[in-house]
Design a protein around this motif. Structure first.
Motif, PDB file in Angstrom:
ATOM      1  N   LEU A 194       0.876  -0.962  -0.075  1.00 14.62           N
ATOM      2  CA  LEU A 194      -0.019  -0.032  -0.224  1.00 14.62           C
ATOM      3  C   LEU A 194       0.913   1.377  -0.005  1.00 14.62           C
ATOM      4  O   LEU A 194       0.533   2.282  -0.728  1.00 14.62           O
ATOM      5  CB  LEU A 194      -0.799   0.093   1.167  1.00 14.62           C
ATOM      6  N   GLU A 229       2.460   1.645  -3.447  1.00 12.78           N
ATOM      7  CA  GLU A 229       1.418   2.138  -4.463  1.00 12.78           C
ATOM      8  C   GLU A 229       1.128   3.348  -4.217  1.00 12.78           C
ATOM      9  O   GLU A 229       0.723   4.037  -5.068  1.00 12.78           O
ATOM     10  CB  GLU A 229       0.282   1.048  -4.373  1.00 12.78           C
ATOM     11  N   LYS A 230       1.035   3.927  -3.136  1.00 13.45           N
ATOM     12  CA  LYS A 230       0.898   5.124  -2.691  1.00 13.45           C
ATOM     13  C   LYS A 230       1.699   6.020  -3.461  1.00 13.45           C
ATOM     14  O   LYS A 230       1.475   7.405  -3.962  1.00 13.45           O
ATOM     15  CB  LYS A 230       0.700   5.713  -1.336  1.00 13.45           C
ATOM     16  N   LEU A 231       3.089   6.026  -3.233  1.00 16.01           N
ATOM     17  CA  LEU A 231       4.250   6.533  -3.876  1.00 16.01           C
ATOM     18  C   LEU A 231       4.098   6.621  -5.222  1.00 16.01           C
ATOM     19  O   LEU A 231       4.545   7.597  -6.075  1.00 16.01           O
ATOM     20  CB  LEU A 231       5.630   5.930  -3.433  1.00 16.01           C
ATOM     21  N   ASP A 273       1.314   6.050  -7.021  1.00 17.32           N
ATOM     22  CA  ASP A 273      -0.014   6.329  -7.439  1.00 17.32           C
ATOM     23  C   ASP A 273      -0.630   5.059  -8.521  1.00 17.32           C
ATOM     24  O   ASP A 273      -1.314   5.263  -9.171  1.00 17.32           O
ATOM     25  CB  ASP A 273      -0.117   7.525  -8.486  1.00 17.32           C
ATOM     26  N   ALA A 274      -0.302   4.070  -8.051  1.00 17.63           N
ATOM     27  CA  ALA A 274      -0.926   2.864  -8.588  1.00 17.63           C
ATOM     28  C   ALA A 274      -2.502   2.580  -8.493  1.00 17.63           C
ATOM     29  O   ALA A 274      -3.010   2.977  -7.452  1.00 17.63           O
ATOM     30  CB  ALA A 274      -0.173   1.492  -8.066  1.00 17.63           C
ATOM     31  N   GLY A 327      10.109  11.454  -2.586  1.00 15.36           N
ATOM     32  CA  GLY A 327       9.047  11.714  -1.427  1.00 15.36           C
ATOM     33  C   GLY A 327       8.950  10.771  -0.247  1.00 15.36           C
ATOM     34  O   GLY A 327       9.801   9.809  -0.509  1.00 15.36           O
ATOM     35  N   GLU A 328       8.095  10.894   0.562  1.00 19.18           N
ATOM     36  CA  GLU A 328       8.102  10.011   1.699  1.00 19.18           C
ATOM     37  C   GLU A 328       6.609   9.869   2.112  1.00 19.18           C
ATOM     38  O   GLU A 328       5.709  10.645   1.756  1.00 19.18           O
ATOM     39  CB  GLU A 328       8.523  10.850   2.953  1.00 19.18           C
ATOM     40  N   VAL A 329       6.385   8.295   2.103  1.00 15.78           N
ATOM     41  CA  VAL A 329       4.781   8.083   2.216  1.00 15.78           C
ATOM     42  C   VAL A 329       4.684   7.162   3.503  1.00 15.78           C
ATOM     43  O   VAL A 329       5.669   6.553   3.816  1.00 15.78           O
ATOM     44  CB  VAL A 329       4.148   7.450   1.214  1.00 15.78           C
ATOM     45  N   TYR A 330       3.624   7.416   4.136  1.00 15.49           N
ATOM     46  CA  TYR A 330       3.153   6.488   5.212  1.00 15.49           C
ATOM     47  C   TYR A 330       1.576   6.066   5.103  1.00 15.49           C
ATOM     48  O   TYR A 330       0.788   6.797   4.662  1.00 15.49           O
ATOM     49  CB  TYR A 330       3.298   7.295   6.375  1.00 15.49           C
ATOM     50  N   PRO A 371      -1.278   3.905   7.234  1.00 18.70           N
ATOM     51  CA  PRO A 371      -1.422   3.134   8.385  1.00 18.70           C
ATOM     52  C   PRO A 371      -2.377   2.037   8.082  1.00 18.70           C
ATOM     53  O   PRO A 371      -3.328   2.283   7.313  1.00 18.70           O
ATOM     54  CB  PRO A 371      -1.981   4.251   9.482  1.00 18.70           C
ATOM     55  N   TYR A 392       6.843   3.450   6.545  1.00 20.13           N
ATOM     56  CA  TYR A 392       6.953   4.820   6.126  1.00 20.13           C
ATOM     57  C   TYR A 392       8.345   4.696   5.175  1.00 20.13           C
ATOM     58  O   TYR A 392       9.452   4.116   5.530  1.00 20.13           O
ATOM     59  CB  TYR A 392       7.654   5.421   7.376  1.00 20.13           C
ATOM     60  N   SER A 445      11.557   7.590  -0.543  1.00 21.20           N
ATOM     61  CA  SER A 445      12.050   7.413  -1.992  1.00 21.20           C
ATOM     62  C   SER A 445      13.018   8.656  -2.458  1.00 21.20           C
ATOM     63  O   SER A 445      12.729   9.706  -2.328  1.00 21.20           O
ATOM     64  CB  SER A 445      11.003   7.199  -2.948  1.00 21.20           C
ATOM     65  N   MET A 471      -7.170   6.061  -0.139  1.00 19.77           N
ATOM     66  CA  MET A 471      -6.157   5.711   0.642  1.00 19.77           C
ATOM     67  C   MET A 471      -5.417   6.775   1.554  1.00 19.77           C
ATOM     68  O   MET A 471      -4.844   6.189   2.431  1.00 19.77           O
ATOM     69  CB  MET A 471      -5.064   5.259  -0.356  1.00 19.77           C
ATOM     70  N   PHE A 491       2.848  16.295   1.097  1.00 22.88           N
ATOM     71  CA  PHE A 491       3.033  15.251   0.059  1.00 22.88           C
ATOM     72  C   PHE A 491       1.922  14.081   0.213  1.00 22.88           C
ATOM     73  O   PHE A 491       1.837  13.464   0.940  1.00 22.88           O
ATOM     74  CB  PHE A 491       4.438  14.882   0.270  1.00 22.88           C
ATOM     75  N   LYS A 492       1.194  14.014  -1.084  1.00 24.99           N
ATOM     76  CA  LYS A 492       0.262  13.111  -0.956  1.00 24.99           C
ATOM     77  C   LYS A 492      -0.795  12.853   0.150  1.00 24.99           C
ATOM     78  O   LYS A 492      -0.681  11.618   0.478  1.00 24.99           O
ATOM     79  CB  LYS A 492       0.852  11.698  -1.513  1.00 24.99           C
ATOM     80  N   MET A 508       0.078  13.839   3.200  1.00 25.48           N
ATOM     81  CA  MET A 508       0.528  13.714   4.419  1.00 25.48           C
ATOM     82  C   MET A 508       1.140  14.824   4.722  1.00 25.48           C
ATOM     83  O   MET A 508       2.052  15.755   4.134  1.00 25.48           O
ATOM     84  CB  MET A 508       1.809  12.551   4.289  1.00 25.48           C
ATOM     85  N   PHE A 539      11.391   7.836  14.728  1.00 26.06           N
ATOM     86  CA  PHE A 539      12.434   7.315  13.986  1.00 26.06           C
ATOM     87  C   PHE A 539      13.437   8.328  13.170  1.00 26.06           C
ATOM     88  O   PHE A 539      13.019   9.183  13.009  1.00 26.06           O
ATOM     89  CB  PHE A 539      11.814   6.252  12.939  1.00 26.06           C
ATOM     90  N   TYR A 567      21.562  10.815   0.155  1.00 25.25           N
ATOM     91  CA  TYR A 567      20.328  11.312  -0.689  1.00 25.25           C
ATOM     92  C   TYR A 567      20.701  12.396  -1.776  1.00 25.25           C
ATOM     93  O   TYR A 567      21.282  13.381  -1.429  1.00 25.25           O
ATOM     94  CB  TYR A 567      19.343  12.111   0.235  1.00 25.25           C
ATOM     95  N   ARG A 576      -3.822  13.088  10.948  1.00 24.47           N
ATOM     96  CA  ARG A 576      -2.175  12.214  11.304  1.00 24.47           C
ATOM     97  C   ARG A 576      -1.160  13.523  10.954  1.00 24.47           C
ATOM     98  O   ARG A 576      -1.213  14.463   9.942  1.00 24.47           O
ATOM     99  CB  ARG A 576      -1.904  11.350  10.562  1.00 24.47           C
ATOM    100  N   PHE A 589       3.251  14.722  11.016  1.00 22.69           N
ATOM    101  CA  PHE A 589       4.703  14.200  10.978  1.00 22.69           C
ATOM    102  C   PHE A 589       5.412  15.355  11.419  1.00 22.69           C
ATOM    103  O   PHE A 589       5.549  16.308  10.712  1.00 22.69           O
ATOM    104  CB  PHE A 589       5.177  13.610   9.704  1.00 22.69           C
TER     105      PHE A 589
END
Lengths: 406, 209
Positions: free
Chosen positions: A96, A99-101, A103-104, A337-340, A342, A353, A356, B1, B27-28, B30, B59, B66, B88, B90
């Protein structure tokens, strides 16, 4: 070992010159009651627990570091190895996030199959919880009954994924392959059988006098304590907090199903046990509904950046061969980018988390594992209680040490 | 999602963080807020008061390799959410090697294991932590495994005729960072070319050509 020896208890007038000492007991790491390689350093005042320090890390495998050196698609091999009792939850949480990263768009059939397998796995995990938990109370028989039911679920997994553990069946963008013929009939047959088994379990231990005596009002986790320590999952809902990520942030078509999130207010061992029983009932309902809604269709995102081209195309399309080769050797490149995301595993909030850097391997993967955080509640809820209750208390939080140690 | 945008606790938390010099980004779906290091405990108290009452995770991230990263080497991320699970946030703090952070265990006792894990994996010291010891790695392990300059510790694959595949070089090729397997443009493949049948001494991360 940097733990200090606890101070000697203060002598009271009644005790006079009779002095007592705390006894330090080492529990585990290799003992059946610790559900894995959990080591506890327990200080006892007679039978009462004065302090309890979990020592963990015996199963630390560095999965997060390994993720950084494998392509995104290869990550599915590792994710389920952490929580070996609820592996599909880890697979799902991982794909998941990727896939969020990317956009699947995952086809609905794949989402429903994911839900069916995830919920079956949740039931299998809770069955282990009951089997081993009741074993800790001295009841040997339920273990065999729950194992019998779990074997049937594992048979379904074997049919689908080829293995009974460490499935690796979910893929970024969908599933590895469609479910085999006869899958639906088999799960339906399992469902009917399981309903009868649930009645059997009710007769066997729900309301059993010994179970009630060993669990009612013992090792209470208050609502505030649960929130302060970041407790999640069934153990949190047993303390009166209605938080389930299948409802809060629905993923993988969970919003389509009608199910109840059981909540108990007591926060004791009994509530933590019973909530898992109710969850098994609800999970079976979700499985049934997802089966009813399961329709034929694609099981992979048609996006060629993510999914391998179908086999027949490889025979007459050079482009397909190139895509196939690039995806297998190099993998896809998500944007920076960074995704999470839950998700709800059998133990609590589970999320990956993922950072990329635009490459074909994750730059950093941090797994938010529920067992590790939940384990912190063991000390405050055990202190002042009896040693024999602590053993059930470990079981009541249902830690999986692979999940704790990563 | 994605998490639904919630009005209540998230907006309140963002408002109070803006007063503490927090810089928000999205970002997306978040929301992350980067904060100065000395204000992090204040910020955690503020978001807790605003209704984000659960600390889910702490964390670290090491940005040493990078691409295009400017700024400090490490980031420590605090993952907090409200009681409904929908809102949520961060919180991020950036740190250089050797810098320490104040502990969050005063605000959330559950931060105990999380900070110990971050200390173990990255060497970030949390000042005031009641028991800052390693959590997962053995006591005799030197270094902090999740730092990018900590080697993976794998061994090269050796073939009968003396060829070998050096894992870091092999992976660098796969990622297009180095002429390896897929980036092969004539000439010998990495591993065949170098050192005719002797293993490299101590393969390093990053894949030296």
């Amino acid at each position: 070992m940097s733990l200090k020896t606890p101070p000697r208890p203060a002598e009271t007038a009644e005790q006079g010159s009779f002095s007592t000492e705390y006894m330090r007991i080492n529990v585990g790491p290799q003992h059946p009651s610790t559900h894995g390689v959990l080591r506890l350093v327990v200080d006892l005042d007679g039978e009462q627990i004065v302090s309890l320090k979990p020592q963990i890390g015996y199963l630390h495998t560095g999965f997060e570091k390994t993720f950084e050196h494998r392509t995104y698609q290869q990550g599915v091999t590792y994710s389920n190895r952490m929580d070996y009792l609820h592996g599909f939850a880890h697979d799902l949480a991982y794909v998941l996030a990727v896939e969020k990263l990317m956009d699947a768009r995952v086809p609905i059939r794949a989402q429903r199959v994911r839900v069916i397998l995830n919920e079956l796995n949740r039931i299998a995990s809770h069955l282990i919880f009951f089997g081993t938990g009741l074993l800790d109370m001295g009841a040997l028989t339920p273990f065999f009954y729950t194992q019998r039911e779990r074997e049937k679920i594992l048979d379904i997994f074997e049919m689908v994924a080829g293995v009974r553990m460490n499935y690796g069946y979910f893929r970024v963008g969908g599933l590895y392959q469609d479910v085999p013929e006869g899958f639906e009939e088999r799960v339906r047959a399992w469902y009917d059988d399981f309903q009868a088994r649930l009645d059997e379990y009710r007769n066997l231990w729900v309301g059993n006098d010994i179970v009630l005596a060993r669990t009612k009002g013992i090792a209470v986790v208050s609502r505030q304590m649960a929130l302060d320590y970041g407790l999640t999952g069934p153990s949190l809902r047993a303390s009166g907090v209605d938080l389930d990520f299948r409802k809060a942030t629905p993923y993988s078509s969970y919003e389509d199903y009608d199910f109840v999130v059981p909540v108990y207010q007591e926060g004791d061992l009994w509530a933590r046990m019973m909530i898992r029983f109710d969850e098994m009932v609800e999970s079976a309902r979700i499985v049934r509904q997802a089966l009813d809604m399961l329709e034929p269709g694609p099981i992979k995102d048609p996006d060629r950046r993510i999914s391998l081209p179908p086999r027949h195309e490889l025979e007459n399309s050079m482009e397909a061969v190139i895509f196939h080769f690039k995806l297998v050797t190099e993998g896809f490149h998500p944007p920076k980018g960074e995704v999470y995301v839950p998700t709800e595993s059998a133990r609590g909030e589970l999320g990956y988390y993922i950072v990329s850097d635009g490459g074909s391997m994750p730059y950093r993967v941090k797994v938010r594992v529920p067992s590790l955080v939940n384990l912190q509640l063991l000390e405050p809820s055990s202190i002042g209680g009896l040693f024999a209750d602590m053993v059930i208390n470990i079981a009541s939080f249902d830690p999986v040490l692979g999940d704790v140690d990563k | 999602m994605t998490a639904p945008a919630a009005g209540g606790p998230l907006a309140a938390a963002l408002a109070s963080l803006a007063e503490l010099d927090g810089v928000a980004s999205e970002f997306k779906g978040m929301v992350s807020v980067t904060l100065p290091k000395h204000r992090i405990v204040e910020a955690l108290e503020a978001v807790k008061a605003a209704g984000l009452v659960m600390l889910t995770d702490i964390f670290g991230i090491d940005y040493l390799t990078y691409p295009g990263h400017r700024g400090k080497r490490f980031a420590v991320v605090y993952n907090v959410h409200d009681i409904s699970g929908a809102a949520r946030l961060f919180l991020r703090v950036e740190l250089d090697d050797g810098e320490s952070l104040p502990t969050a265990t005063e605000v959330w006792p559950g931060a105990n294991f999380m900070e110990r894990e971050t200390y173990d994996m990255f060497g970030v010291v949390f000042e005031g932590h009641p028991n800052l010891r390693k959590l997962l790695t053995p006591e005799d392990l030197e270094g902090h495994p999740h730092r990018k300059d900590f080697p993976l510790g794998e061994s090269p694959t050796l073939f009968n005729d003396g060829r070998f595949i050096d894992p870091p070089a092999f992976r660098a090729g796969l990622m297009g960072k180095d002429p390896g397997l897929t980036g092969w443009k004539g000439g010998a493949r990495e591993g065949v070319r170098s050192s005719h049948g002797t293993l490299p001494q101590g393969p390093e991360e990053g894949g030296e050509p």
